[in-house]
Write a protein that holds these residues in place. Structure first.
Motif, PDB file in Angstrom:
ATOM      1  N   ILE A 133       0.836  -1.207   0.000  1.00  0.00           N
ATOM      2  CA  ILE A 133       0.000   0.000   0.000  1.00  0.00           C
ATOM      3  C   ILE A 133       0.871   1.257   0.000  1.00  0.00           C
ATOM      4  N   ALA A 134       1.983   1.216   0.744  1.00  0.00           N
ATOM      5  CA  ALA A 134       2.904   2.364   0.754  1.00  0.00           C
ATOM      6  C   ALA A 134       3.513   2.576  -0.626  1.00  0.00           C
ATOM      7  N   LEU A 135       3.836   1.475  -1.331  1.00  0.00           N
ATOM      8  CA  LEU A 135       4.385   1.586  -2.686  1.00  0.00           C
ATOM      9  C   LEU A 135       3.368   2.193  -3.638  1.00  0.00           C
ATOM     10  N   ILE A 136       2.110   1.761  -3.529  1.00  0.00           N
ATOM     11  CA  ILE A 136       1.055   2.336  -4.366  1.00  0.00           C
ATOM     12  C   ILE A 136       0.889   3.823  -4.064  1.00  0.00           C
ATOM     13  N   ALA A 137       0.947   4.178  -2.768  1.00  0.00           N
ATOM     14  CA  ALA A 137       0.839   5.593  -2.387  1.00  0.00           C
ATOM     15  C   ALA A 137       1.990   6.411  -2.972  1.00  0.00           C
ATOM     16  N   TRP A 138       3.190   5.833  -2.990  1.00  0.00           N
ATOM     17  CA  TRP A 138       4.343   6.536  -3.552  1.00  0.00           C
ATOM     18  C   TRP A 138       4.217   6.688  -5.065  1.00  0.00           C
ATOM     19  N   LEU A 139       3.809   5.621  -5.749  1.00  0.00           N
ATOM     20  CA  LEU A 139       3.654   5.688  -7.203  1.00  0.00           C
ATOM     21  C   LEU A 139       2.568   6.680  -7.598  1.00  0.00           C
TER      22      LEU A 139
ATOM     23  N   ILE B  79       2.943  11.811   2.274  1.00  0.00           N
ATOM     24  CA  ILE B  79       1.766  10.956   2.112  1.00  0.00           C
ATOM     25  C   ILE B  79       2.110   9.498   2.412  1.00  0.00           C
ATOM     26  N   VAL B  80       3.282   9.047   1.962  1.00  0.00           N
ATOM     27  CA  VAL B  80       3.703   7.665   2.222  1.00  0.00           C
ATOM     28  C   VAL B  80       3.876   7.434   3.714  1.00  0.00           C
ATOM     29  N   VAL B  81       4.562   8.353   4.405  1.00  0.00           N
ATOM     30  CA  VAL B  81       4.759   8.222   5.857  1.00  0.00           C
ATOM     31  C   VAL B  81       3.415   8.248   6.579  1.00  0.00           C
ATOM     32  N   GLY B  82       2.522   9.147   6.161  1.00  0.00           N
ATOM     33  CA  GLY B  82       1.189   9.198   6.768  1.00  0.00           C
ATOM     34  C   GLY B  82       0.414   7.917   6.546  1.00  0.00           C
ATOM     35  N   THR B  83       0.562   7.328   5.348  1.00  0.00           N
ATOM     36  CA  THR B  83      -0.101   6.057   5.051  1.00  0.00           C
ATOM     37  C   THR B  83       0.395   4.949   5.969  1.00  0.00           C
ATOM     38  N   ILE B  84       1.718   4.852   6.103  1.00  0.00           N
ATOM     39  CA  ILE B  84       2.304   3.804   6.950  1.00  0.00           C
ATOM     40  C   ILE B  84       1.876   3.983   8.407  1.00  0.00           C
ATOM     41  N   LEU B  85       1.946   5.210   8.922  1.00  0.00           N
ATOM     42  CA  LEU B  85       1.577   5.461  10.317  1.00  0.00           C
ATOM     43  C   LEU B  85       0.097   5.154  10.565  1.00  0.00           C
ATOM     44  N   THR B  86      -0.754   5.506   9.600  1.00  0.00           N
ATOM     45  CA  THR B  86      -2.187   5.228   9.741  1.00  0.00           C
ATOM     46  C   THR B  86      -2.450   3.727   9.796  1.00  0.00           C
TER      47      THR B  86
ATOM     48  N   GLY C 199      -9.226   7.629   8.492  1.00  0.00           N
ATOM     49  CA  GLY C 199      -7.838   7.447   8.058  1.00  0.00           C
ATOM     50  C   GLY C 199      -7.741   6.843   6.666  1.00  0.00           C
ATOM     51  N   ILE C 200      -8.526   5.805   6.412  1.00  0.00           N
ATOM     52  CA  ILE C 200      -8.527   5.180   5.082  1.00  0.00           C
ATOM     53  C   ILE C 200      -9.016   6.173   4.031  1.00  0.00           C
ATOM     54  N   ALA C 201     -10.053   6.939   4.366  1.00  0.00           N
ATOM     55  CA  ALA C 201     -10.573   7.931   3.421  1.00  0.00           C
ATOM     56  C   ALA C 201      -9.516   8.976   3.079  1.00  0.00           C
ATOM     57  N   ILE C 202      -8.773   9.428   4.080  1.00  0.00           N
ATOM     58  CA  ILE C 202      -7.729  10.435   3.840  1.00  0.00           C
ATOM     59  C   ILE C 202      -6.638   9.868   2.939  1.00  0.00           C
ATOM     60  N   ILE C 203      -6.242   8.600   3.171  1.00  0.00           N
ATOM     61  CA  ILE C 203      -5.215   7.979   2.328  1.00  0.00           C
ATOM     62  C   ILE C 203      -5.664   7.945   0.877  1.00  0.00           C
ATOM     63  N   PHE C 204      -6.866   7.413   0.630  1.00  0.00           N
ATOM     64  CA  PHE C 204      -7.385   7.330  -0.737  1.00  0.00           C
ATOM     65  C   PHE C 204      -7.502   8.712  -1.372  1.00  0.00           C
ATOM     66  N   ASP C 205      -8.005   9.666  -0.588  1.00  0.00           N
ATOM     67  CA  ASP C 205      -8.226  11.011  -1.118  1.00  0.00           C
ATOM     68  C   ASP C 205      -6.907  11.682  -1.481  1.00  0.00           C
ATOM     69  N   ARG C 206      -5.921  11.632  -0.592  1.00  0.00           N
ATOM     70  CA  ARG C 206      -4.646  12.311  -0.843  1.00  0.00           C
ATOM     71  C   ARG C 206      -3.901  11.681  -2.022  1.00  0.00           C
ATOM     72  N   VAL C 207      -3.895  10.353  -2.088  1.00  0.00           N
ATOM     73  CA  VAL C 207      -3.165   9.691  -3.173  1.00  0.00           C
ATOM     74  C   VAL C 207      -3.821   9.976  -4.516  1.00  0.00           C
ATOM     75  N   SER C 208      -5.151   9.845  -4.600  1.00  0.00           N
ATOM     76  CA  SER C 208      -5.831  10.074  -5.882  1.00  0.00           C
ATOM     77  C   SER C 208      -5.747  11.540  -6.299  1.00  0.00           C
ATOM     78  N   GLN C 209      -5.853  12.468  -5.340  1.00  0.00           N
ATOM     79  CA  GLN C 209      -5.728  13.891  -5.683  1.00  0.00           C
ATOM     80  C   GLN C 209      -4.313  14.222  -6.157  1.00  0.00           C
ATOM     81  N   ALA C 210      -3.316  13.674  -5.473  1.00  0.00           N
ATOM     82  CA  ALA C 210      -1.930  13.931  -5.871  1.00  0.00           C
ATOM     83  C   ALA C 210      -1.658  13.373  -7.264  1.00  0.00           C
ATOM     84  N   TYR C 211      -2.200  12.213  -7.558  1.00  0.00           N
ATOM     85  CA  TYR C 211      -2.005  11.628  -8.883  1.00  0.00           C
ATOM     86  C   TYR C 211      -2.667  12.488  -9.957  1.00  0.00           C
TER      87      TYR C 211
END
Length: 295
Positions: free
Chosen positions: A67-73, A80-87, A270-282
């Motif tokens: 999941i962290a790799l997907i967040a980074w890609l 965002i990656v650190v926040g994903t891992i901590l969450t 937390g899950i919503a924030i991860i999905f939202d931040r990654v998709s918005q950043a992409y």
């Protein structure tokens, strides 16, 4: 003027008769074809079970790393990656890992199904104005309908379980991706389309090489909204047997377990924030890339 006093009762009787007729037809249809329709969705159920087992039975460090790799890609952001891992670590520490992975698998499958259905519809709407006039009012109704209403027909047709919940989530979450796909393609500069015509591009080449790439940032905004609506509806769908974080929340409401409700609610946030931040950043990365290319 006495007929005016009888008018409300006459309308009520007609409405009751219409309700009984529609309910009777629907019940007869579900008795006759319910099992056959349920078998049609067996591949979808198998896909959901596969993704759920993959996330719940795999070693948690591997899942966190993936999941962290997907967040980074998607984001190329260390924050965002650190926040994903901590969450994810916090979710596991407080004993909500399995429910969270079931929720993530449901959102993943619902998003895939919504994209598989919504993208072709949005593309078709962008090409045919008549189809757009037909579909847009339907999307308006779907987006204003209370979320609980979606549970009624799928439960009557398919009963209680994962597949009915999945279908309800998809129906509730699909309008944004259809709307944004249609909008993104229609907003493509006509000068670019004329240039493609001048080079002899076919309709398919214009769509695949010009319109869809340029519409991707807008489409990603629709994907983001679809993911968020899926997550919101997964909690509601827990009422009909969808497993995940929604069931502890529902249990907490029923039994007044304040701490359980708060913790699982925070996990959903937390899950919503991860999905939202990654998709918005992409989506922002796509936008910047297109601005550089078309300069």
């Amino acid at each position: 003027m006495s007929w005016l006093n009888e008018f409300p009762s006459l309308g009520s009787e007609q409405l009751s008769a219409m309700r009984r007729t529609i309910d009777g037809v629907f019940r007869g249809f579900t008795r006759e074809y319910g099992e056959a329709i349920e078998r049609m969705f067996d591949p979808l159920r198998d896909f959901l079970l596969f993704s759920e087992r993959l996330l719940t039975q795999s070693p948690w460090p591997l899942v966190v790393a993936a999941i962290a790799l997907i967040a980074w890609l998607g984001s190329r952001s260390i924050k965002i990656v650190v926040g994903t891992i901590l969450t994810l670590m916090a979710i596991g520490y407080f004993g909500m890992w399995d429910d969270t992975m079931k929720t993530v698998s449901m959102i993943f499958v619902c998003t895939v199904v919504a994209l598989a259905i919504g993208l072709p519809i949005g593309i078709a709407m962008s090409r045919w104005d008549r189809l757009q006039k037909i579909v847009l009012p339907s999307l308006d109704v779907m987006q204003t309908m209370p979320s609980f209403v979606y549970l009624i027909p799928v439960v009557m047709l398919l009963g209680i379980g994962r597949v009915p919940g999945l279908l309800a989530v998809v129906i509730y979450a699909i309008p944004p991706v259809i709307r944004f796909t249609n909008l993104g393609i229609r907003l493509v500069d006509t000068d670019l389309l004329e240039a493609a015509d001048a080079f002899g591009a076919s309709t398919w080449q214009k769509m695949s090489k010009v319109q869809l790439p340029l519409a991707l940032p807008t489409i990603m905004a629709g994907v983001n909204q679809t993911i968020m609506l899926s997550l919101a509806m997964v909690v509601v769908a827990s009422m009909i047997g969808v497993q995940g974080l929604g069931q502890p929340v529902l249990k907490a409401i029923s039994n007044q377990y304040f701490t359980m409700g708060v913790f699982n609610g925070l996990a959903i946030v937390g899950i919503a924030i991860i999905f939202d931040r990654v998709s918005q950043a992409y989506g922002k990365r796509l936008q910047k890339h297109l601005e550089v290319v078309h300069g």
